[in-house]
Design a protein around this motif. Structure first.
Motif, PDB file in Angstrom:
ATOM      1  N   MET A   1       0.856  -1.017   0.225  1.00 41.33           N
ATOM      2  CA  MET A   1      -0.223  -0.013  -0.042  1.00 41.33           C
ATOM      3  C   MET A   1       0.856   1.075  -0.065  1.00 41.33           C
ATOM      4  SD  MET A   1      -3.186   0.971   2.149  1.00 41.33           S
ATOM      5  CE  MET A   1      -2.106   0.592   3.841  1.00 41.33           C
ATOM      6  N   ASP A   2       0.957   2.109  -1.140  1.00 38.63           N
ATOM      7  CA  ASP A   2       2.193   3.480  -0.923  1.00 38.63           C
ATOM      8  C   ASP A   2       0.679   4.168  -0.080  1.00 38.63           C
ATOM      9  OD1 ASP A   2       3.060   5.102  -1.928  1.00 38.63           O
ATOM     10  OD2 ASP A   2       2.109   5.489  -3.328  1.00 38.63           O
ATOM     11  N   TRP A   3       1.149   4.613   0.968  1.00 39.87           N
ATOM     12  CA  TRP A   3       1.421   5.610   2.694  1.00 39.87           C
ATOM     13  C   TRP A   3       1.818   6.843   1.849  1.00 39.87           C
ATOM     14  CZ3 TRP A   3       5.222   6.297   5.624  1.00 39.87           C
ATOM     15  CH2 TRP A   3       6.199   5.495   5.717  1.00 39.87           C
ATOM     16  N   LYS A   4       3.666   6.746   1.739  1.00 35.89           N
ATOM     17  CA  LYS A   4       4.348   7.916   1.614  1.00 35.89           C
ATOM     18  C   LYS A   4       3.478   8.905   1.779  1.00 35.89           C
ATOM     19  CE  LYS A   4       8.145   4.505   2.056  1.00 35.89           C
ATOM     20  NZ  LYS A   4       9.303   4.056   0.926  1.00 35.89           N
ATOM     21  N   ASP A   5       2.948   9.096   0.512  1.00 39.14           N
ATOM     22  CA  ASP A   5       2.530  10.549  -0.035  1.00 39.14           C
ATOM     23  C   ASP A   5       1.465  10.914   1.451  1.00 39.14           C
ATOM     24  OD1 ASP A   5       4.390  10.773  -2.131  1.00 39.14           O
ATOM     25  OD2 ASP A   5       2.148  10.132  -3.550  1.00 39.14           O
ATOM     26  N   HIS A   6       0.623  10.015   1.550  1.00 42.35           N
ATOM     27  CA  HIS A   6       0.113  10.452   2.608  1.00 42.35           C
ATOM     28  C   HIS A   6       0.380  11.209   3.804  1.00 42.35           C
ATOM     29  CE1 HIS A   6      -3.130   9.015   0.731  1.00 42.35           C
ATOM     30  NE2 HIS A   6      -2.776   7.970   0.190  1.00 42.35           N
ATOM     31  N   ALA A   7       1.397  10.446   3.747  1.00 42.64           N
ATOM     32  CA  ALA A   7       1.956  10.579   5.220  1.00 42.64           C
ATOM     33  C   ALA A   7       3.041  11.657   5.681  1.00 42.64           C
ATOM     34  CB  ALA A   7       3.508   9.736   5.480  1.00 42.64           C
ATOM     35  N   ARG A   8       3.123  12.152   4.108  1.00 39.60           N
ATOM     36  CA  ARG A   8       4.131  13.569   4.262  1.00 39.60           C
ATOM     37  C   ARG A   8       3.611  14.776   4.187  1.00 39.60           C
ATOM     38  NH1 ARG A   8       7.850  10.322   0.408  1.00 39.60           N
ATOM     39  NH2 ARG A   8       6.346  10.387  -1.455  1.00 39.60           N
ATOM     40  N   ARG A   9       2.514  14.143   3.435  1.00 44.43           N
ATOM     41  CA  ARG A   9       0.939  15.551   3.334  1.00 44.43           C
ATOM     42  C   ARG A   9       0.483  16.059   4.969  1.00 44.43           C
ATOM     43  NH1 ARG A   9      -3.873  14.410   4.627  1.00 44.43           N
ATOM     44  NH2 ARG A   9      -3.640  11.757   3.916  1.00 44.43           N
ATOM     45  N   LEU A  10       0.489  14.484   5.502  1.00 40.44           N
ATOM     46  CA  LEU A  10       0.099  14.349   6.794  1.00 40.44           C
ATOM     47  C   LEU A  10       0.870  15.574   7.603  1.00 40.44           C
ATOM     48  CD1 LEU A  10      -1.278  14.347   9.644  1.00 40.44           C
ATOM     49  CD2 LEU A  10      -0.193  12.009   9.645  1.00 40.44           C
ATOM     50  N   ALA A  11       2.263  15.272   7.513  1.00 42.65           N
ATOM     51  CA  ALA A  11       3.515  15.997   7.744  1.00 42.65           C
ATOM     52  C   ALA A  11       3.333  17.983   7.738  1.00 42.65           C
ATOM     53  CB  ALA A  11       4.888  15.322   7.456  1.00 42.65           C
ATOM     54  N   VAL A  27       8.518   9.993   7.833  1.00 44.54           N
ATOM     55  CA  VAL A  27       8.374   9.085   7.543  1.00 44.54           C
ATOM     56  C   VAL A  27       7.646   7.533   8.524  1.00 44.54           C
ATOM     57  CG1 VAL A  27      10.800  10.138   6.379  1.00 44.54           C
ATOM     58  CG2 VAL A  27      10.026   8.743   8.951  1.00 44.54           C
ATOM     59  N   THR A  28       7.221   7.885   9.252  1.00 40.22           N
ATOM     60  CA  THR A  28       6.280   6.832   9.825  1.00 40.22           C
ATOM     61  C   THR A  28       4.896   6.450   9.317  1.00 40.22           C
ATOM     62  OG1 THR A  28       7.783   8.146  12.048  1.00 40.22           O
ATOM     63  CG2 THR A  28       5.363   6.768  12.476  1.00 40.22           C
ATOM     64  N   PRO A  29       4.471   4.938   9.249  1.00 33.49           N
ATOM     65  CA  PRO A  29       3.356   4.078   8.648  1.00 33.49           C
ATOM     66  C   PRO A  29       2.352   4.741  10.024  1.00 33.49           C
ATOM     67  CG  PRO A  29       5.571   2.999   9.073  1.00 33.49           C
ATOM     68  CD  PRO A  29       6.107   4.300   9.325  1.00 33.49           C
ATOM     69  N   ARG A  30       1.303   5.602   9.957  1.00 35.33           N
ATOM     70  CA  ARG A  30       0.769   5.331  10.691  1.00 35.33           C
ATOM     71  C   ARG A  30      -0.827   4.129  10.604  1.00 35.33           C
ATOM     72  NH1 ARG A  30      -4.118   9.912  12.452  1.00 35.33           N
ATOM     73  NH2 ARG A  30      -4.460   9.301  14.499  1.00 35.33           N
ATOM     74  N   HIS A  31      -0.860   3.933   9.681  1.00 36.49           N
ATOM     75  CA  HIS A  31      -1.889   3.403   9.095  1.00 36.49           C
ATOM     76  C   HIS A  31      -1.289   1.319  10.024  1.00 36.49           C
ATOM     77  CE1 HIS A  31       1.211   2.022   6.613  1.00 36.49           C
ATOM     78  NE2 HIS A  31       0.661   0.857   5.619  1.00 36.49           N
ATOM     79  N   THR A  32       0.221   1.568  10.325  1.00 32.88           N
ATOM     80  CA  THR A  32       0.874   0.048  11.345  1.00 32.88           C
ATOM     81  C   THR A  32       0.087  -0.004  12.518  1.00 32.88           C
ATOM     82  OG1 THR A  32       2.125   0.582   9.654  1.00 32.88           O
ATOM     83  CG2 THR A  32       2.549  -0.827  11.662  1.00 32.88           C
ATOM     84  N   LEU A  60      -6.326   4.853   4.536  1.00 28.96           N
ATOM     85  CA  LEU A  60      -5.371   5.923   4.112  1.00 28.96           C
ATOM     86  C   LEU A  60      -6.021   6.835   5.358  1.00 28.96           C
ATOM     87  CD1 LEU A  60      -4.117   4.404   1.152  1.00 28.96           C
ATOM     88  CD2 LEU A  60      -2.485   4.446   3.000  1.00 28.96           C
ATOM     89  N   ALA A  61      -7.210   7.479   3.958  1.00 28.41           N
ATOM     90  CA  ALA A  61      -7.949   8.937   4.617  1.00 28.41           C
ATOM     91  C   ALA A  61      -7.769   9.165   6.227  1.00 28.41           C
ATOM     92  CB  ALA A  61      -9.172   8.372   4.174  1.00 28.41           C
ATOM     93  N   ALA A  62      -8.467   7.815   7.322  1.00 25.99           N
ATOM     94  CA  ALA A  62      -8.293   7.757   8.545  1.00 25.99           C
ATOM     95  C   ALA A  62      -6.868   7.976   9.213  1.00 25.99           C
ATOM     96  CB  ALA A  62      -8.751   6.453   8.887  1.00 25.99           C
ATOM     97  N   ALA A  63      -6.137   6.980   8.512  1.00 25.78           N
ATOM     98  CA  ALA A  63      -4.913   7.176   9.869  1.00 25.78           C
ATOM     99  C   ALA A  63      -4.032   8.131   9.326  1.00 25.78           C
ATOM    100  CB  ALA A  63      -3.813   6.147   8.624  1.00 25.78           C
TER     101      ALA A  63
END
Length: 380
Positions: A1-11, A27-32, A60-63
């Motif tokens: 699952m491609d989560w990195k763009d979502h994490a960068r947006r959250l950051a 760089v932290t996968p919150r969804h994990t 992804l939207a929630a995490a």
């Protein structure tokens, strides 16, 4: 699952680009740490267990939203429930705190390179951010719930973080080490003496006070106590628990009496207030009379009732027939809870503010905590 763009947006949403905490979020996968969570659903009539793997887009939207995700209600953890399970009652007992608030707590702690730091576990996401900033060897993560500690330890290891983890009642101690910083995302009714014993000279503690919207930060003083302030920014966390769920503190007979009894009847001097929706009033009332429970109900005709109940048997009921009409108040028991609230509202109307934010905090070595500002003081 491609989560990195979502994490960068959250950051980018929660921190400046050059901030080390922003880098940690990116760089932290919150969804994990939140594979399943509870989501309020009006049609279902309660909280519904959502399963991330069944709907990756919703996961992804929630995490990667700046929001708190509830992971445990009562004694039932979302990881242990069937997807779609509806829970209609019970208090939230664990969550993944919204990232902005986690970072605010860490900023108040003024973490620097080399700070040996104790944090609270929950899902493990906040621990992961601290590990990224400080290195796993400087982080200890504790929780009262063995199941939470075990799952967080595994999930942290899966992304390369191996802090010390331990099952520990943070409010009672002893704590598993000595620390430069203690950051608790569990609220406490007063500062545990165990924290002061575990803090190194000059070390800092950061927490919130149970039932209030107050962040408190304080530095250890040579006498073994601490001095600091309450923050001007409001925040709250779940209170401590010593078992699978929170214990009932108000006897069932008290809400029943509050609902049905006449008691002493008066007209309020103020419009109807539901205390949990007001940061400063809520904090001031909790400091004066800890342990009040609040309920409210709106009716189809736009009339509105609020109830206040206390473990000592005190109760108050206020009912307004229209939104901008002063309510009729009924009170009973050993204390007059609504009178106390009205005194606080008088002070707020007279001065335009309450003294709870930016107050000085003085903590003795046994944990006795006194807040003061101007001529006002309150001892937790």
């Amino acid at each position: 699952m491609d989560w990195k763009d979502h994490a960068r947006r959250l950051a980018a949403e929660v921190a400046r680009p050059d901030c080390p905490w922003g880098q940690a979020v990116a760089v932290t996968p919150r969804h994990t740490f939140v594979p399943r969570w509870y989501e309020r659903d009006q049609e279902a009539g309660g909280r519904v267990v959502r399963d991330g793997a069944a709907d990756p887009d919703a996961w992804l939207a929630a995490a990667y939203g700046d929001t708190t995700l509830v992971t445990r209600v009562g004694a039932l953890h979302a990881d242990d429930a069937e997807p779609g399970t509806v829970v209609t009652s019970g208090a939230s007992t664990s969550s993944s705190t919204l990232p902005t608030l986690v970072l605010d707590m860490y900023k108040h702690a003024e973490l620097v390179d080399g700070s040996r730091t104790l944090v609270t576990t929950g899902t493990g996401y906040g621990t992961a951010l601290a590990c990224h900033r400080l290195g796993s060897g400087l982080v200890t993560s504790v929780d009262i719930d063995p199941r939470l500690v075990a799952s967080a330890t595994d999930r942290l290891a899966s992304i390369g973080h191996r802090p010390e983890t331990a099952v520990c009642d943070l409010t009672r101690g002893p704590l598993p080490g000595e620390y430069d910083r203690i950051v608790s995302t569990v609220s406490v009714p007063t500062i545990p003496a165990a924290w002061l014993r575990a803090l190194r000279p000059g070390g800092r503690l950061v927490t919130t006070i149970t039932g209030t919207g107050l962040i408190l930060y304080a530095d250890k003083t040579p006498d073994g106590g601490a001095r600091g302030r309450t923050s001007y920014e409001p925040a709250s966390f779940m209170g401590p628990r010593h078992g699978d769920d929170y214990e009932e503190t108000v006897p069932a007979s008290v809400p029943e009496e509050a609902k049905n009894s006449d008691g002493e009847v008066s007209a309020s001097r103020h419009l109807l207030v539901f205390v949990p929706e007001t940061w400063s009033i809520r904090s001031m009332l909790q400091l004066h009379t800890p342990g009040i429970e609040h309920r409210e109900r709106w009716y189809p005709d736009r009339s509105h009732t609020v109830w206040m109940t206390h473990p000592d048997g005190s109760w108050a009921r206020a009912h307004a027939t229209a939104p901008r009409e002063a309510p009729t108040v009924h009170q009973g028991g050993p204390r007059r809870l609504w009178d106390t609230l009205e005194d606080i509202l008088d002070r707020l109307n007279w001065l335009g503010q309450l003294p709870v934010y930016g107050a000085r905090a003085t903590i003795t070595p046994d944990g006795t905590t006194t807040l003061s500002q101007g001529g006002w003081t309150a001892t937790l």
